[in-house]
Enzyme design. Structure first.
Site, PDB file in Angstrom:
ATOM      1  N   THR A 170      -4.686   4.947   6.959  1.00  0.00           N
ATOM      2  CA  THR A 170      -5.620   4.104   6.429  1.00  0.00           C
ATOM      3  C   THR A 170      -5.339   2.706   6.994  1.00  0.00           C
ATOM      4  O   THR A 170      -5.784   1.693   6.472  1.00  0.00           O
ATOM      5  CB  THR A 170      -5.560   3.818   4.936  1.00  0.00           C
ATOM      6  OG1 THR A 170      -4.122   3.847   4.333  1.00  0.00           O
ATOM      7  CG2 THR A 170      -6.005   5.230   4.349  1.00  0.00           C
ATOM      8  N   ALA A 171      -4.251   2.493   7.717  1.00  0.00           N
ATOM      9  CA  ALA A 171      -4.010   1.253   8.259  1.00  0.00           C
ATOM     10  C   ALA A 171      -4.704   0.656   9.419  1.00  0.00           C
ATOM     11  O   ALA A 171      -5.772  -0.207   9.042  1.00  0.00           O
ATOM     12  CB  ALA A 171      -2.442   1.396   8.828  1.00  0.00           C
ATOM     13  N   ARG A 172      -4.542   0.686  10.454  1.00  0.00           N
ATOM     14  CA  ARG A 172      -5.492   0.602  11.798  1.00  0.00           C
ATOM     15  C   ARG A 172      -5.312   1.641  12.752  1.00  0.00           C
ATOM     16  O   ARG A 172      -4.412   2.192  13.166  1.00  0.00           O
ATOM     17  CB  ARG A 172      -5.021  -0.878  12.399  1.00  0.00           C
ATOM     18  CG  ARG A 172      -5.005  -2.051  11.673  1.00  0.00           C
ATOM     19  CD  ARG A 172      -6.643  -2.191  11.509  1.00  0.00           C
ATOM     20  NE  ARG A 172      -6.937  -3.811  10.879  1.00  0.00           N
ATOM     21  CZ  ARG A 172      -7.182  -3.768   9.852  1.00  0.00           C
ATOM     22  NH1 ARG A 172      -7.365  -2.704   8.984  1.00  0.00           N
ATOM     23  NH2 ARG A 172      -7.443  -5.080   9.172  1.00  0.00           N
ATOM     24  N   GLU A 185     -13.210   1.864  16.679  1.00  0.00           N
ATOM     25  CA  GLU A 185     -14.195   1.739  15.640  1.00  0.00           C
ATOM     26  C   GLU A 185     -15.198   0.635  15.774  1.00  0.00           C
ATOM     27  O   GLU A 185     -14.979  -0.447  16.251  1.00  0.00           O
ATOM     28  CB  GLU A 185     -13.482   1.749  14.254  1.00  0.00           C
ATOM     29  CG  GLU A 185     -12.699   0.634  13.774  1.00  0.00           C
ATOM     30  CD  GLU A 185     -11.988   0.695  12.632  1.00  0.00           C
ATOM     31  OE1 GLU A 185     -11.453   1.562  12.287  1.00  0.00           O
ATOM     32  OE2 GLU A 185     -12.617   0.060  11.609  1.00  0.00           O
ATOM     33  N   HIS A 229     -13.852   3.400   7.398  1.00  0.00           N
ATOM     34  CA  HIS A 229     -13.207   2.377   7.065  1.00  0.00           C
ATOM     35  C   HIS A 229     -13.525   1.743   5.796  1.00  0.00           C
ATOM     36  O   HIS A 229     -14.008   0.520   5.704  1.00  0.00           O
ATOM     37  CB  HIS A 229     -13.181   1.209   8.120  1.00  0.00           C
ATOM     38  CG  HIS A 229     -12.180   0.361   8.244  1.00  0.00           C
ATOM     39  ND1 HIS A 229     -11.586  -0.466   9.314  1.00  0.00           N
ATOM     40  CD2 HIS A 229     -11.248  -0.195   7.192  1.00  0.00           C
ATOM     41  CE1 HIS A 229     -10.523  -1.132   8.832  1.00  0.00           C
ATOM     42  NE2 HIS A 229     -10.247  -1.163   7.535  1.00  0.00           N
ATOM     43  N   ILE A 245       0.910  -1.211  -0.028  1.00  0.00           N
ATOM     44  CA  ILE A 245      -0.281   0.139   0.255  1.00  0.00           C
ATOM     45  C   ILE A 245       0.837   1.254   0.081  1.00  0.00           C
ATOM     46  O   ILE A 245       0.757   2.104  -0.757  1.00  0.00           O
ATOM     47  CB  ILE A 245      -0.791   0.016   1.305  1.00  0.00           C
ATOM     48  CG1 ILE A 245      -1.834  -1.250   1.161  1.00  0.00           C
ATOM     49  CG2 ILE A 245      -1.756   1.144   1.339  1.00  0.00           C
ATOM     50  CD1 ILE A 245      -2.754  -1.654   2.346  1.00  0.00           C
ATOM     51  N   ASP A 280      -9.135   6.961   8.098  1.00  0.00           N
ATOM     52  CA  ASP A 280     -10.197   6.035   7.558  1.00  0.00           C
ATOM     53  C   ASP A 280     -10.449   4.877   8.775  1.00  0.00           C
ATOM     54  O   ASP A 280     -11.127   3.938   8.625  1.00  0.00           O
ATOM     55  CB  ASP A 280      -9.661   5.191   6.297  1.00  0.00           C
ATOM     56  CG  ASP A 280     -10.654   4.122   5.417  1.00  0.00           C
ATOM     57  OD1 ASP A 280     -11.817   4.648   5.614  1.00  0.00           O
ATOM     58  OD2 ASP A 280     -10.272   3.239   5.302  1.00  0.00           O
TER      59      ASP A 280
HETATM   60  O1  LIG Z   1      -8.920  -3.037   6.685  1.00  0.00           O
HETATM   61  C1  LIG Z   1      -8.642  -3.735   5.651  1.00  0.00           C
HETATM   62  C2  LIG Z   1      -7.791  -4.850   5.303  1.00  0.00           C
HETATM   63  O2  LIG Z   1      -7.462  -5.238   6.257  1.00  0.00           O
HETATM   64  O3  LIG Z   1      -7.716  -5.420   4.351  1.00  0.00           O
END
Ligand SMILES: O=CC(=O)O
Length: 332
Positions: free
Chosen positions: A242-244, A273, A291, A165, A268
């Site tokens: 956008t990870a965790r 969450e 997310h 990513i 995200d």
């Molecule tokens: O959050 C999305 C994934 O882990 O692919």
């Protein structure tokens, strides 16, 4: 001869034909246990010969959502493979799986483009403070009071975690004239880094205009961005994730947004969450998404096919195509 038993924990929405086609090599079951207690009983009963599990990211309350030590104790000894639908597999205790001789796969690659698109959207949205402008319009105030913002061109993007990513994000950011540097446990080959400079964690914090979180959540990365890390950043830095969620101490981020140390953020994912820190909701500059990094038809189908290919390889060749990095050294 009886075929190996494969259990689906969750649901398949796009690659249904590919899932059904697996029945040429496996007996397929879909988990219908309605509670965690019933699931534990079923693991000793109708699922007691399961060899491979297709595992989805589910609400914590659903049976099998978290593959933790307790659940691993209840899983049948026949189980050898857990094929997870998702790039992040923090809901699976991989060390405990390793001790039980269970191999785990995820879906790297399949998620890269869609997540990097969302990542770039958040970077642009945060730099340009678009959430404020959009909210202003909906309040009927047009652009009155909307401040000037910042261009991506010439800004230093610091990618924390230059996996698939991160690299897809670097390619996108180049199109916007951003200069990428990154930090990983180890530097990448020149070809993979594709011109991005490798820097230490502290250097990335101190010299990036935008910091992007692209690393997995584990014991080492939980709260890697905390009050101390934020103090080392440039004043007015932008942070996107956008990870965790738990890779950032959300309270520390909210405080830094309030003080202006962090100019804006694009998120995200969240620490707890779907609960979101009220300080993030209240801050109209911050751009928030629920997310949706991988939420496109094309990507979700690619992810499902990746899991199915891993299940097929497990059943027919006793190996996984995308074994998780923690297990790579001893997987066949
Ligand atoms: O959050 C999305 C994934 O882990 O692919």
């Amino acid at each position: 001869m009886t075929k190996p038993h494969v259990l689906l924990l969750g649901e398949i929405l796009h690659a249904t034909a590919e899932w059904e086609a697996l029945s040429d090599v496996a007996t397929l079951s879909v988990c219908d246990s309605s509670t965690k207690e019933e699931f534990i009983k079923d693991l000793a009963g109708k699922f007691s010969d399961v060899v491979a599990v297709y595992h989805c990211h589910m609400d914590d309350a659903k049976p099998g959502a978290n593959i933790n030590k307790e659940l691993l104790e209840a899983l049948p000894t026949s189980l050898k493979f857990i094929c997870h639908h998702g790039a992040g597999y923090d809901m699976i205790d991989v060390n405990a799986c390793t001790r039980k001789g269970v191999l785990v796969s995820n879906t790297p690659g399949a998620v890269d483009g869609a997540t990097a698109d969302v990542n770039m959207f958040l970077i642009l949205g945060a730099l340009r403070e678009f959430n404020l402008a959009m909210t202003n319009l909906r309040k009927g105030n047009w652009n009155v009071g909307v401040p000037l913002s910042h261009d991506p061109e010439g800004k230093v993007l610091g990618i924390l975690g230059m996996g698939g990513i991160g690299r897809a994000l670097k390619r996108r950011a180049k199109g916007f004239g951003m200069i990428t540097q990154y930090h990983n446990r180890k530097p990448l080959s020149e070809e993979m880094a594709a011109g991005a400079k490798y820097v230490s964690f502290d250097e990335l914090l101190a010299t990036s205009d935008v910091i992007s979180m692209n690393l997995p959540l584990n014991a080492h990365t939980r709260h890697i961005i905390n009050k101390e890390a934020i103090a080392k950043m440039k004043d007015g830095v932008i942070i996107v994730n956008t990870a965790r969620g738990p890779v950032i101490d959300e309270q520390a981020l909210v405080d830094a947004l309030e003080s202006g140390k962090v100019r804006c953020a694009g998120l995200d994912v969240f620490e707890a969450e779907p609960k979101i820190h009220p300080g993030l909701i209240a801050n109209e500059k911050v751009i928030l998404l629920p997310h949706v990094g991988t939420a496109t038809y094309e990507t979700r189908k690619k992810m499902e096919i990746t899991v199915i290919n891993n299940v097929r390889s497990a059943i027919t060749g006793a190996k996984l195509l995308n074994v998780v990095p923690e297990q790579i050294h001893f997987a066949p």
